[in-house]
Design a protein around this motif. Structure first.
Motif, PDB file in Angstrom:
ATOM      1  N   THR A  33       0.833  -1.204   0.000  1.00 45.75           N
ATOM      2  CA  THR A  33       0.000   0.000   0.000  1.00 45.75           C
ATOM      3  C   THR A  33       0.868   1.255   0.000  1.00 45.75           C
ATOM      4  OG1 THR A  33      -1.707  -1.185   1.213  1.00 45.75           O
ATOM      5  CG2 THR A  33      -1.827   1.216   1.241  1.00 45.75           C
ATOM      6  N   ILE A  34       1.879   1.280   0.858  1.00 46.87           N
ATOM      7  CA  ILE A  34       2.751   2.457   0.937  1.00 46.87           C
ATOM      8  C   ILE A  34       3.533   2.650  -0.352  1.00 46.87           C
ATOM      9  CG2 ILE A  34       4.805   3.358   2.109  1.00 46.87           C
ATOM     10  CD1 ILE A  34       3.648   2.106   4.693  1.00 46.87           C
ATOM     11  N   MET A  35       4.042   1.551  -0.912  1.00 48.24           N
ATOM     12  CA  MET A  35       4.805   1.661  -2.157  1.00 48.24           C
ATOM     13  C   MET A  35       3.920   2.100  -3.315  1.00 48.24           C
ATOM     14  SD  MET A  35       7.344  -1.570  -1.997  1.00 48.24           S
ATOM     15  CE  MET A  35       8.327  -1.896  -0.562  1.00 48.24           C
ATOM     16  N   GLY A  36       2.682   1.665  -3.330  1.00 50.69           N
ATOM     17  CA  GLY A  36       1.760   2.098  -4.376  1.00 50.69           C
ATOM     18  C   GLY A  36       1.473   3.579  -4.294  1.00 50.69           C
ATOM     19  N   THR A  37       1.261   4.062  -3.080  1.00 52.36           N
ATOM     20  CA  THR A  37       1.008   5.494  -2.888  1.00 52.36           C
ATOM     21  C   THR A  37       2.243   6.314  -3.251  1.00 52.36           C
ATOM     22  OG1 THR A  37      -0.507   4.960  -1.093  1.00 52.36           O
ATOM     23  CG2 THR A  37       0.279   7.218  -1.197  1.00 52.36           C
ATOM     24  N   THR A  38       3.405   5.847  -2.818  1.00 46.90           N
ATOM     25  CA  THR A  38       4.643   6.556  -3.134  1.00 46.90           C
ATOM     26  C   THR A  38       4.894   6.558  -4.636  1.00 46.90           C
ATOM     27  OG1 THR A  38       5.561   5.885  -1.010  1.00 46.90           O
ATOM     28  CG2 THR A  38       7.112   6.646  -2.654  1.00 46.90           C
ATOM     29  N   GLY A  39       4.623   5.457  -5.300  1.00 45.84           N
ATOM     30  CA  GLY A  39       4.800   5.388  -6.751  1.00 45.84           C
ATOM     31  C   GLY A  39       3.901   6.352  -7.484  1.00 45.84           C
ATOM     32  N   THR A  40       2.667   6.456  -7.026  1.00 42.64           N
ATOM     33  CA  THR A  40       1.731   7.400  -7.641  1.00 42.64           C
ATOM     34  C   THR A  40       2.196   8.838  -7.438  1.00 42.64           C
ATOM     35  OG1 THR A  40      -0.070   5.863  -7.229  1.00 42.64           O
ATOM     36  CG2 THR A  40      -0.677   8.140  -7.708  1.00 42.64           C
ATOM     37  N   ASN A  41       2.647   9.140  -6.228  1.00 41.79           N
ATOM     38  CA  ASN A  41       3.136  10.498  -5.951  1.00 41.79           C
ATOM     39  C   ASN A  41       4.386  10.814  -6.773  1.00 41.79           C
ATOM     40  OD1 ASN A  41       1.088  10.892  -4.130  1.00 41.79           O
ATOM     41  ND2 ASN A  41       2.329  10.392  -2.340  1.00 41.79           N
ATOM     42  N   LEU A  42       5.291   9.864  -6.891  1.00 43.58           N
ATOM     43  CA  LEU A  42       6.490  10.094  -7.692  1.00 43.58           C
ATOM     44  C   LEU A  42       6.145  10.268  -9.163  1.00 43.58           C
ATOM     45  CD1 LEU A  42       9.137   7.655  -6.191  1.00 43.58           C
ATOM     46  CD2 LEU A  42       9.218  10.137  -6.223  1.00 43.58           C
ATOM     47  N   SER A  43       5.206   9.509  -9.641  1.00 45.84           N
ATOM     48  CA  SER A  43       4.797   9.613 -11.034  1.00 45.84           C
ATOM     49  C   SER A  43       4.232  10.999 -11.330  1.00 45.84           C
ATOM     50  CB  SER A  43       3.770   8.537 -11.354  1.00 45.84           C
ATOM     51  OG  SER A  43       3.330   8.650 -12.683  1.00 45.84           O
ATOM     52  N   SER A  44       3.397  11.498 -10.443  1.00 50.77           N
ATOM     53  CA  SER A  44       2.836  12.829 -10.669  1.00 50.77           C
ATOM     54  C   SER A  44       3.914  13.906 -10.548  1.00 50.77           C
ATOM     55  CB  SER A  44       1.688  13.108  -9.703  1.00 50.77           C
ATOM     56  OG  SER A  44       2.154  13.188  -8.374  1.00 50.77           O
ATOM     57  N   THR A  45       4.860  13.724  -9.640  1.00 45.94           N
ATOM     58  CA  THR A  45       5.951  14.692  -9.495  1.00 45.94           C
ATOM     59  C   THR A  45       6.814  14.727 -10.750  1.00 45.94           C
ATOM     60  OG1 THR A  45       6.000  14.344  -7.114  1.00 45.94           O
ATOM     61  CG2 THR A  45       7.945  15.341  -8.097  1.00 45.94           C
ATOM     62  N   PHE A  46       7.180  13.547 -11.274  1.00 44.92           N
ATOM     63  CA  PHE A  46       7.969  13.511 -12.502  1.00 44.92           C
ATOM     64  C   PHE A  46       7.179  14.053 -13.691  1.00 44.92           C
ATOM     65  CE2 PHE A  46      10.573   9.963 -10.474  1.00 44.92           C
ATOM     66  CZ  PHE A  46      11.663  10.790 -10.262  1.00 44.92           C
ATOM     67  N   GLY A  47       5.879  13.858 -13.690  1.00 42.60           N
ATOM     68  CA  GLY A  47       5.028  14.413 -14.753  1.00 42.60           C
ATOM     69  C   GLY A  47       5.042  15.927 -14.723  1.00 42.60           C
ATOM     70  N   LYS A  48       4.984  16.500 -13.520  1.00 42.50           N
ATOM     71  CA  LYS A  48       5.040  17.964 -13.378  1.00 42.50           C
ATOM     72  C   LYS A  48       6.399  18.504 -13.837  1.00 42.50           C
ATOM     73  CE  LYS A  48       1.808  18.215  -9.528  1.00 42.50           C
ATOM     74  NZ  LYS A  48       1.664  18.481  -8.091  1.00 42.50           N
ATOM     75  N   VAL A  49       7.470  17.813 -13.446  1.00 44.13           N
ATOM     76  CA  VAL A  49       8.805  18.251 -13.835  1.00 44.13           C
ATOM     77  C   VAL A  49       8.966  18.163 -15.359  1.00 44.13           C
ATOM     78  CG1 VAL A  49      11.271  17.675 -13.698  1.00 44.13           C
ATOM     79  CG2 VAL A  49       9.870  17.696 -11.633  1.00 44.13           C
ATOM     80  N   ALA A  50       8.478  17.075 -15.951  1.00 43.57           N
ATOM     81  CA  ALA A  50       8.572  16.928 -17.406  1.00 43.57           C
ATOM     82  C   ALA A  50       7.741  18.010 -18.106  1.00 43.57           C
ATOM     83  CB  ALA A  50       8.082  15.530 -17.806  1.00 43.57           C
ATOM     84  N   GLY A  51       6.631  18.367 -17.528  1.00 38.17           N
ATOM     85  CA  GLY A  51       5.808  19.410 -18.121  1.00 38.17           C
ATOM     86  C   GLY A  51       6.482  20.773 -18.074  1.00 38.17           C
ATOM     87  N   LYS A  52       7.208  21.023 -17.021  1.00 42.71           N
ATOM     88  CA  LYS A  52       7.919  22.305 -16.894  1.00 42.71           C
ATOM     89  C   LYS A  52       9.115  22.388 -17.830  1.00 42.71           C
ATOM     90  CE  LYS A  52       5.722  23.900 -13.185  1.00 42.71           C
ATOM     91  NZ  LYS A  52       5.202  25.183 -12.902  1.00 42.71           N
ATOM     92  N   LEU A  53       9.693  21.202 -18.151  1.00 41.49           N
ATOM     93  CA  LEU A  53      10.845  21.219 -19.050  1.00 41.49           C
ATOM     94  C   LEU A  53      10.369  21.437 -20.472  1.00 41.49           C
ATOM     95  CD1 LEU A  53      12.969  18.262 -17.654  1.00 41.49           C
ATOM     96  CD2 LEU A  53      13.425  20.699 -17.430  1.00 41.49           C
TER      97      LEU A  53
END
Length: 53
Positions: A33-53
């Motif tokens: 459960t924790i790894m799934g939540t962390t993975g989702t949060n990391l995915s959205s964070t990397f998506g935001k960073v990729a969008g800014k680039l």
């Protein structure tokens, strides 16, 4: 036969193994459960960073 059943009822050696199994299962569920939540949060964070680039 009469001595076998009371000894079997009072034997608690298997109970410990079952308890350890339940604890391991609960830890595994929590970890997934924790790894799934962390993975989702990391995915959205990397998506935001990729969008800014």
């Amino acid at each position: 036969m009469r001595a076998f059943f009371p000894k079997l009822i009072n034997d608690e050696s298997g109970v410990t193994a079952v308890e350890y199994g339940l604890i391991a299962a609960l830890i595994a569920i929590a970890a997934v459960t924790i790894m799934g939540t962390t993975g989702t949060n990391l995915s959205s964070t990397f998506g935001k960073v990729a969008g800014k680039l």
